[in-house]
Write a protein that holds these residues in place. Sequence first.
Motif, PDB file in Angstrom:
ATOM      1  N   ASN A   1     -23.049  24.614   7.018  1.00 12.44           N
ATOM      2  CA  ASN A   1     -23.537  25.445   8.121  1.00 12.44           C
ATOM      3  C   ASN A   1     -24.664  24.820   8.923  1.00 12.44           C
ATOM      4  OD1 ASN A   1     -25.852  25.713   6.582  1.00 12.44           O
ATOM      5  ND2 ASN A   1     -25.577  27.880   6.135  1.00 12.44           N
ATOM      6  N   VAL A   2     -25.142  23.634   8.516  1.00 13.83           N
ATOM      7  CA  VAL A   2     -26.307  23.064   9.187  1.00 13.83           C
ATOM      8  C   VAL A   2     -26.019  22.753  10.653  1.00 13.83           C
ATOM      9  CG1 VAL A   2     -25.875  20.639   8.578  1.00 13.83           C
ATOM     10  CG2 VAL A   2     -28.217  21.438   8.906  1.00 13.83           C
ATOM     11  N   GLY A   3     -24.762  22.379  10.980  1.00 13.60           N
ATOM     12  CA  GLY A   3     -24.411  22.085  12.364  1.00 13.60           C
ATOM     13  C   GLY A   3     -24.549  23.304  13.258  1.00 13.60           C
ATOM     14  N   SER A   4     -24.057  24.458  12.784  1.00  9.82           N
ATOM     15  CA  SER A   4     -24.146  25.678  13.599  1.00  9.82           C
ATOM     16  C   SER A   4     -25.598  26.130  13.750  1.00  9.82           C
ATOM     17  CB  SER A   4     -23.309  26.794  12.967  1.00  9.82           C
ATOM     18  OG  SER A   4     -23.781  27.111  11.667  1.00  9.82           O
ATOM     19  N   ILE A   5     -26.418  25.894  12.719  1.00  8.78           N
ATOM     20  CA  ILE A   5     -27.832  26.239  12.820  1.00  8.78           C
ATOM     21  C   ILE A   5     -28.516  25.357  13.862  1.00  8.78           C
ATOM     22  CG2 ILE A   5     -30.034  26.302  11.592  1.00  8.78           C
ATOM     23  CD1 ILE A   5     -28.426  26.926   9.025  1.00  8.78           C
ATOM     24  N   MET A   6     -28.172  24.059  13.862  1.00  9.82           N
ATOM     25  CA  MET A   6     -28.747  23.143  14.852  1.00  9.82           C
ATOM     26  C   MET A   6     -28.345  23.548  16.270  1.00  9.82           C
ATOM     27  SD  MET A   6     -30.640  21.109  13.231  1.00  9.82           S
ATOM     28  CE  MET A   6     -30.916  20.741  11.495  1.00  9.82           C
TER      29      MET A   6
ATOM     30  N   VAL B   1     -29.556  23.964  21.009  1.00  6.44           N
ATOM     31  CA  VAL B   1     -28.706  24.190  22.178  1.00  6.44           C
ATOM     32  C   VAL B   1     -28.980  25.564  22.780  1.00  6.44           C
ATOM     33  CG1 VAL B   1     -26.349  24.308  23.044  1.00  6.44           C
ATOM     34  CG2 VAL B   1     -26.931  22.645  21.265  1.00  6.44           C
ATOM     35  N   ASP B   2     -28.828  26.597  21.966  1.00  2.53           N
ATOM     36  CA  ASP B   2     -29.033  27.961  22.467  1.00  2.53           C
ATOM     37  C   ASP B   2     -30.510  28.305  22.608  1.00  2.53           C
ATOM     38  OD1 ASP B   2     -26.285  28.143  22.299  1.00  2.53           O
ATOM     39  OD2 ASP B   2     -26.314  29.073  20.318  1.00  2.53           O
TER      40      ASP B   2
END
Length: 448
Positions: free
Chosen positions: A396-401, A406-407
């Motif tokens: 899940n680290v990619g979605s957290i980044m 990004v957001d």
Amino acid sequence: MKKVIIFPGLVPLEALEEFLENEKVDLKRIIIKKKLLGFYKRHKMSELLLAKESLLTTSDKGDLHYQDYTAAYESVISDARTFFIADRHFRKYGLNSSFNVSSMIESLVYNSLNILVKDRPEVVVFQATPHGAYTWVFAKVCEFLNIKVRFVGDSLVHWKVHPVEGIDEQQVIKGGEAEFSFKKMEELINKSKGEYLDAMPSYEKERYNKNKGKYLTLRNELSLIFSKGFKHIPFQIIQSMIKFNTYRCYNKLVNNSFLGNGRKKIIVFMHYQPERTSIPEGGIYGQQLVIIRLLSMISKKYGFDVVVKEHPSMFRNHFDPDFRSRYDYKAISMMDNTYLTSLSMDSFSLIDISSLIVTITGTVALEALMRGKPALMFCNREITGLDGVYNANADNVGSIMDRVFVDGIDIDVEGVKKYLMELESMSFLRQNETNTSINAYKHAIYAN
């Protein structure tokens, strides 16, 4: 009546007396260290087992099937934490091999199975996260047999604890009469927004003052050398020499060129080791190089630097060369976009220049939130109802980044304060002298 086995650990003996004979549970066994045997015999408490004698050196023949035994052994030995923990426990001064350590693990698995198959408990309760060789293997065998494992687990606030169920998929056990500390919580909130020296943990401040702000002093090293008795002095001298060389290596590799370079920064606050807060509570991330390299590998995509700070207690406290070496620091310094920063850089200054901070289980995560910065925790603790702190792993680290870089994410500091006050109503106070909560331990035993 619920069948229970307990490992009381540091729970005060006097406190045990009032509920060990409680009719709410069928207490099958109490597994203790040998030095506590006299107390239990005086109070005529039955079903005692000594941890070492019952789990390592005896081999009672039980009604086990060989396939259950081999499957249990494979389940326990395949968890990397088993070797980390057993290696520390059984490899004294490097005089044992990993293979010989595996023989001891085998005995622990076999004898734990015998006890559990004979007693058939519904719940086994530990004083803290199982992190010694005996308790860890026993707990792993429990979960292999689908027996509930419970213990007193830490919250994000270091003096508050929860009764918890499950080693890896931890669930806080709700209920019980919560213990409040509103004034102390308000002090924490205020200190987290102030200067670091005021907010420094008491144990760290004591070492800081004792060493007059330094990390290595001759006086402290002599105290550590003689602290374990005469027969350990030669080994302690060698450890101090290794500590000095490791400290010197760290300082040579410090690179503070990330300051003022205009790039976003993730700050990794390393843990003092060995401690249960990283092994076993961090899973595979108890080997902190895995966290740092993972972040380094994805740093190019998001354009950030990875800044790593060693825990000051690695050098101010007892130093174990089995858990930190010059190789670790050299490996970190060679990773892409990764910097070792000075030990003298205080935590709050680093938090303030960061976009995100990273820890395994450290209270620095809460301090970061109070200063408006999100945090990643590479651990298995249950963290619910608190936006801005994330249980992280490779999946899940990619979605957290994406969310952070990004957001974008704004920390609701008032929401953090509200969470802390709500935490008061569902947690227990840790007693300093025992490092646990008697009431939380009782609730872990009696709760459905």
